[in-house]
Structures are given as structure tokens and as C-alpha cells.
Design a protein around this motif. Sequence first.
Motif, PDB file in Angstrom:
ATOM      1  N   LYS A 121       0.840  -1.208   0.000  1.00  0.00           N
ATOM      2  CA  LYS A 121       0.000   0.000   0.000  1.00  0.00           C
ATOM      3  C   LYS A 121       0.874   1.257   0.000  1.00  0.00           C
ATOM      4  CE  LYS A 121      -4.140  -1.877   2.209  1.00  0.00           C
ATOM      5  NZ  LYS A 121      -4.680  -2.272   0.936  1.00  0.00           N
ATOM      6  N   ASN A 122       1.975   1.219   0.725  1.00  0.00           N
ATOM      7  CA  ASN A 122       2.910   2.331   0.763  1.00  0.00           C
ATOM      8  C   ASN A 122       3.441   2.602  -0.646  1.00  0.00           C
ATOM      9  OD1 ASN A 122       5.089   4.103   1.581  1.00  0.00           O
ATOM     10  ND2 ASN A 122       4.812   3.243   3.623  1.00  0.00           N
ATOM     11  N   LYS A 123       3.749   1.534  -1.355  1.00  0.00           N
ATOM     12  CA  LYS A 123       4.260   1.646  -2.722  1.00  0.00           C
ATOM     13  C   LYS A 123       3.209   2.270  -3.648  1.00  0.00           C
ATOM     14  CE  LYS A 123       6.290  -1.356  -6.237  1.00  0.00           C
ATOM     15  NZ  LYS A 123       6.576  -2.747  -6.611  1.00  0.00           N
ATOM     16  N   GLN A 124       1.943   1.865  -3.478  1.00  0.00           N
ATOM     17  CA  GLN A 124       0.849   2.430  -4.297  1.00  0.00           C
ATOM     18  C   GLN A 124       0.713   3.938  -4.066  1.00  0.00           C
ATOM     19  OE1 GLN A 124      -2.701   0.350  -3.122  1.00  0.00           O
ATOM     20  NE2 GLN A 124      -2.115  -1.561  -4.136  1.00  0.00           N
ATOM     21  N   VAL A 125       0.718   4.332  -2.799  1.00  0.00           N
ATOM     22  CA  VAL A 125       0.568   5.751  -2.471  1.00  0.00           C
ATOM     23  C   VAL A 125       1.750   6.546  -3.010  1.00  0.00           C
ATOM     24  CG1 VAL A 125       0.528   7.418  -0.579  1.00  0.00           C
ATOM     25  CG2 VAL A 125      -0.906   5.381  -0.468  1.00  0.00           C
ATOM     26  N   ARG A 126       2.948   6.016  -2.832  1.00  0.00           N
ATOM     27  CA  ARG A 126       4.140   6.715  -3.337  1.00  0.00           C
ATOM     28  C   ARG A 126       4.085   6.871  -4.859  1.00  0.00           C
ATOM     29  NH1 ARG A 126       8.057   7.693   0.323  1.00  0.00           N
ATOM     30  NH2 ARG A 126       7.954   6.578   2.292  1.00  0.00           N
ATOM     31  N   ALA A 127       3.569   5.857  -5.548  1.00  0.00           N
ATOM     32  CA  ALA A 127       3.456   5.931  -7.011  1.00  0.00           C
ATOM     33  C   ALA A 127       2.467   7.024  -7.415  1.00  0.00           C
ATOM     34  CB  ALA A 127       3.012   4.580  -7.574  1.00  0.00           C
ATOM     35  N   GLU A 128       1.350   7.133  -6.677  1.00  0.00           N
ATOM     36  CA  GLU A 128       0.359   8.174  -6.979  1.00  0.00           C
ATOM     37  C   GLU A 128       0.936   9.565  -6.709  1.00  0.00           C
ATOM     38  OE1 GLU A 128      -3.109   7.114  -4.696  1.00  0.00           O
ATOM     39  OE2 GLU A 128      -3.221   5.162  -5.684  1.00  0.00           O
ATOM     40  N   ARG A 129       1.669   9.694  -5.599  1.00  0.00           N
ATOM     41  CA  ARG A 129       2.290  10.985  -5.294  1.00  0.00           C
ATOM     42  C   ARG A 129       3.342  11.344  -6.326  1.00  0.00           C
ATOM     43  NH1 ARG A 129       3.989  11.093   0.668  1.00  0.00           N
ATOM     44  NH2 ARG A 129       5.847  12.081  -0.100  1.00  0.00           N
ATOM     45  N   ARG A 130       4.101  10.339  -6.761  1.00  0.00           N
ATOM     46  CA  ARG A 130       5.143  10.573  -7.764  1.00  0.00           C
ATOM     47  C   ARG A 130       4.510  11.066  -9.072  1.00  0.00           C
ATOM     48  NH1 ARG A 130       7.841   6.541  -6.632  1.00  0.00           N
ATOM     49  NH2 ARG A 130       6.820   5.026  -7.966  1.00  0.00           N
ATOM     50  N   ARG A 131       3.366  10.496  -9.441  1.00  0.00           N
ATOM     51  CA  ARG A 131       2.680  10.918 -10.671  1.00  0.00           C
ATOM     52  C   ARG A 131       2.293  12.400 -10.576  1.00  0.00           C
ATOM     53  NH1 ARG A 131      -2.389  10.765 -13.528  1.00  0.00           N
ATOM     54  NH2 ARG A 131      -3.643  10.301 -11.724  1.00  0.00           N
ATOM     55  N   TYR A 132       1.813  12.806  -9.410  1.00  0.00           N
ATOM     56  CA  TYR A 132       1.456  14.214  -9.203  1.00  0.00           C
ATOM     57  C   TYR A 132       2.701  15.087  -9.322  1.00  0.00           C
ATOM     58  CZ  TYR A 132      -0.388  18.464  -7.210  1.00  0.00           C
ATOM     59  OH  TYR A 132      -0.767  19.773  -7.039  1.00  0.00           O
ATOM     60  N   HIS A 133       3.759  14.714  -8.617  1.00  0.00           N
ATOM     61  CA  HIS A 133       4.996  15.503  -8.628  1.00  0.00           C
ATOM     62  C   HIS A 133       5.586  15.577 -10.032  1.00  0.00           C
ATOM     63  CE1 HIS A 133       6.044  15.418  -4.057  1.00  0.00           C
ATOM     64  NE2 HIS A 133       4.780  15.688  -4.278  1.00  0.00           N
ATOM     65  N   GLU A 134       5.503  14.507 -10.797  1.00  0.00           N
ATOM     66  CA  GLU A 134       6.051  14.501 -12.162  1.00  0.00           C
ATOM     67  C   GLU A 134       5.271  15.449 -13.064  1.00  0.00           C
ATOM     68  OE1 GLU A 134       6.099  10.342 -13.181  1.00  0.00           O
ATOM     69  OE2 GLU A 134       7.968   9.987 -12.053  1.00  0.00           O
ATOM     70  N   ARG A 135       3.961  15.492 -12.890  1.00  0.00           N
ATOM     71  CA  ARG A 135       3.150  16.412 -13.713  1.00  0.00           C
ATOM     72  C   ARG A 135       3.479  17.864 -13.338  1.00  0.00           C
ATOM     73  NH1 ARG A 135      -1.913  16.516 -16.905  1.00  0.00           N
ATOM     74  NH2 ARG A 135      -1.154  18.023 -18.402  1.00  0.00           N
ATOM     75  N   PHE A 136       3.659  18.109 -12.053  1.00  0.00           N
ATOM     76  CA  PHE A 136       4.025  19.445 -11.575  1.00  0.00           C
ATOM     77  C   PHE A 136       5.407  19.822 -12.112  1.00  0.00           C
ATOM     78  CE2 PHE A 136       5.312  22.638  -8.478  1.00  0.00           C
ATOM     79  CZ  PHE A 136       4.141  23.305  -8.174  1.00  0.00           C
ATOM     80  N   ARG A 137       6.352  18.889 -12.038  1.00  0.00           N
ATOM     81  CA  ARG A 137       7.711  19.132 -12.525  1.00  0.00           C
ATOM     82  C   ARG A 137       7.708  19.408 -14.029  1.00  0.00           C
ATOM     83  NH1 ARG A 137      10.818  14.147 -11.882  1.00  0.00           N
ATOM     84  NH2 ARG A 137      10.132  13.736 -13.988  1.00  0.00           N
ATOM     85  N   ALA A 138       6.826  18.736 -14.764  1.00  0.00           N
ATOM     86  CA  ALA A 138       6.755  18.940 -16.217  1.00  0.00           C
ATOM     87  C   ALA A 138       6.418  20.395 -16.560  1.00  0.00           C
ATOM     88  CB  ALA A 138       5.736  17.992 -16.839  1.00  0.00           C
ATOM     89  N   LEU A 139       5.615  21.047 -15.733  1.00  0.00           N
ATOM     90  CA  LEU A 139       5.314  22.468 -15.957  1.00  0.00           C
ATOM     91  C   LEU A 139       6.575  23.311 -15.788  1.00  0.00           C
ATOM     92  CD1 LEU A 139       1.899  22.942 -14.092  1.00  0.00           C
ATOM     93  CD2 LEU A 139       2.321  23.209 -16.549  1.00  0.00           C
ATOM     94  N   ILE A 140       7.352  22.999 -14.756  1.00  0.00           N
ATOM     95  CA  ILE A 140       8.605  23.738 -14.528  1.00  0.00           C
ATOM     96  C   ILE A 140       9.557  23.513 -15.699  1.00  0.00           C
ATOM     97  CG2 ILE A 140      10.651  23.905 -13.043  1.00  0.00           C
ATOM     98  CD1 ILE A 140       8.721  23.092 -10.697  1.00  0.00           C
ATOM     99  N   GLU A 141       9.675  22.263 -16.114  1.00  0.00           N
ATOM    100  CA  GLU A 141      10.581  21.938 -17.229  1.00  0.00           C
ATOM    101  C   GLU A 141      10.134  22.605 -18.525  1.00  0.00           C
ATOM    102  OE1 GLU A 141      10.395  17.681 -16.899  1.00  0.00           O
ATOM    103  OE2 GLU A 141      12.240  17.592 -15.698  1.00  0.00           O
ATOM    104  N   GLU A 142       8.820  22.684 -18.729  1.00  0.00           N
ATOM    105  CA  GLU A 142       8.299  23.361 -19.926  1.00  0.00           C
ATOM    106  C   GLU A 142       8.725  24.830 -19.906  1.00  0.00           C
ATOM    107  OE1 GLU A 142       4.031  24.896 -21.708  1.00  0.00           O
ATOM    108  OE2 GLU A 142       4.012  23.119 -20.408  1.00  0.00           O
ATOM    109  N   GLY A 143       8.561  25.481 -18.756  1.00  0.00           N
ATOM    110  CA  GLY A 143       8.949  26.883 -18.630  1.00  0.00           C
ATOM    111  C   GLY A 143      10.446  27.085 -18.764  1.00  0.00           C
ATOM    112  N   GLN A 144      11.239  26.132 -18.259  1.00  0.00           N
ATOM    113  CA  GLN A 144      12.699  26.214 -18.390  1.00  0.00           C
ATOM    114  C   GLN A 144      13.108  26.054 -19.853  1.00  0.00           C
ATOM    115  OE1 GLN A 144      13.821  23.193 -15.466  1.00  0.00           O
ATOM    116  NE2 GLN A 144      14.445  24.782 -14.010  1.00  0.00           N
ATOM    117  N   LYS A 145      12.477  25.123 -20.526  1.00  0.00           N
ATOM    118  CA  LYS A 145      12.796  24.870 -21.937  1.00  0.00           C
ATOM    119  C   LYS A 145      12.452  26.088 -22.804  1.00  0.00           C
ATOM    120  CE  LYS A 145      10.228  21.914 -24.317  1.00  0.00           C
ATOM    121  NZ  LYS A 145       9.673  22.652 -25.452  1.00  0.00           N
ATOM    122  N   ASP A 146      11.345  26.767 -22.441  1.00  0.00           N
ATOM    123  CA  ASP A 146      10.896  27.925 -23.210  1.00  0.00           C
ATOM    124  C   ASP A 146      11.605  29.222 -22.802  1.00  0.00           C
ATOM    125  OD1 ASP A 146       9.179  26.173 -24.424  1.00  0.00           O
ATOM    126  OD2 ASP A 146       7.367  26.888 -23.414  1.00  0.00           O
TER     127      ASP A 146
END
Length: 198
Positions: A121-146
Motif C-alpha cells: 500500500k505504501n508503494k501504491q501511495v508513493r506511485a500516486e504521489r510521484r505521478r502528481y509531482h512529475e506532472r508538476f515538474r513537467a510544468l517547470i521543465e516546460e517553462g525552463q525549456k521555453d
Amino acid sequence: MAKVTESDAGTPVPQRLLAAATRLFAEQGYDRTSVQEIVEAAGVTKGALYHYFGSKEDLLQEVYARVLRLQQERLDAYADSDAPVEQRLRDAAADVVVTTIENLDDAAIFFRSMHHLSPEKNKQVRAERRRYHERFRALIEEGQKDGVFSTATPADLVVDYHFGSVHHLSTWYRPDGPLTQQQVADHLADLLLRALRP
């Protein structure tokens, strides 16, 4: 202990169980709350709890998962909008603060009690949190790239910086304090954007 009121009677059983569990976990701690106390507070039988959740541990997981689902849906909506990347990131950064404050008990319970979850269950929750953080990070990376955001600080570190603040809200934020939840959200979102300014 608070029992089910007349107004709760129309609430679906899973929500009643979650509300009772959240209140009791916040007041007493996860490990000091019994299944019997949860079902009595919710006004249902143990059979009903096990029908919907299977275990007290499943309730703990769902306390956090429901907040994370809400935050993921809202992040996806901000990230997918047509607004400039700076606005999308600021909106997402402020939103995660507001939704965490609105669900402060859930967040506090989870971070205090996460170690009670099974490795699976810990692994499942961490995977869901990681998905959120990755989507958030993608916005930062998009702005850095641009060229909108500075590349001086790695995007991962910027994400950790912001979510470190978010995860500690339950230790200091008080509804009767000097700042509203929106003011806290605006300040933290502005700090994040200042850290990314080229």
C-alpha cells in the motif's frame, strides 16, 4: 464520542466511515483508534466497514488517496489549460496549498501514520504521489525549456522545495491565524515563481 446525527443518516456509508475515521485518527492517532470506535462513530456495523474497505489500513490509505485524487484532477486541469506556463504553474502551486489546508486533518494523519501502511500500500501511495509531482515538474521543465524560468536550479529540487512547504502546513497553519488559506497559497506560489525567475 460523537455519534451519527440525523443529518449524517443520509450520507453514504463509505463517506460516513471515512469522516469518522478521519476525525478519530486526528484526535487519537491511527494506532490508538479501534475498528469498533470507527463503526460506532459512523453508526454502522463492522460488516459494513469490511464490505467497503476491508481493513482499518484501507481506511488510512483512502483518507490520503481521496485528497491526492482531487489534487491530481485539479493539477491536470491547470496543466492542460491554454494559459501561459507561468500562470499554469502559479495556479497549480497555489491550488495544492489551498486543497491541503482544506484537508489538513487528512494530510496530517497521513504523514504521521504512513509507516502503518503495508509495503504494498505504501508503494501504491508513493506511485500516486510521484505521478502528481512529475506532472508538476513537467510544468517547470516546460517553462525552463521555453526560457520563461531559470535553469539554474534543477526542476526536481524546485518541486521538492515547494512540496516540503506544503507537507509541513499541518505543523503550523491555523485557521484562526493571521493569514487566510488563500493568502498562504499566494505567498508560497509567489516564492516558487521568484525562485524560478531568470
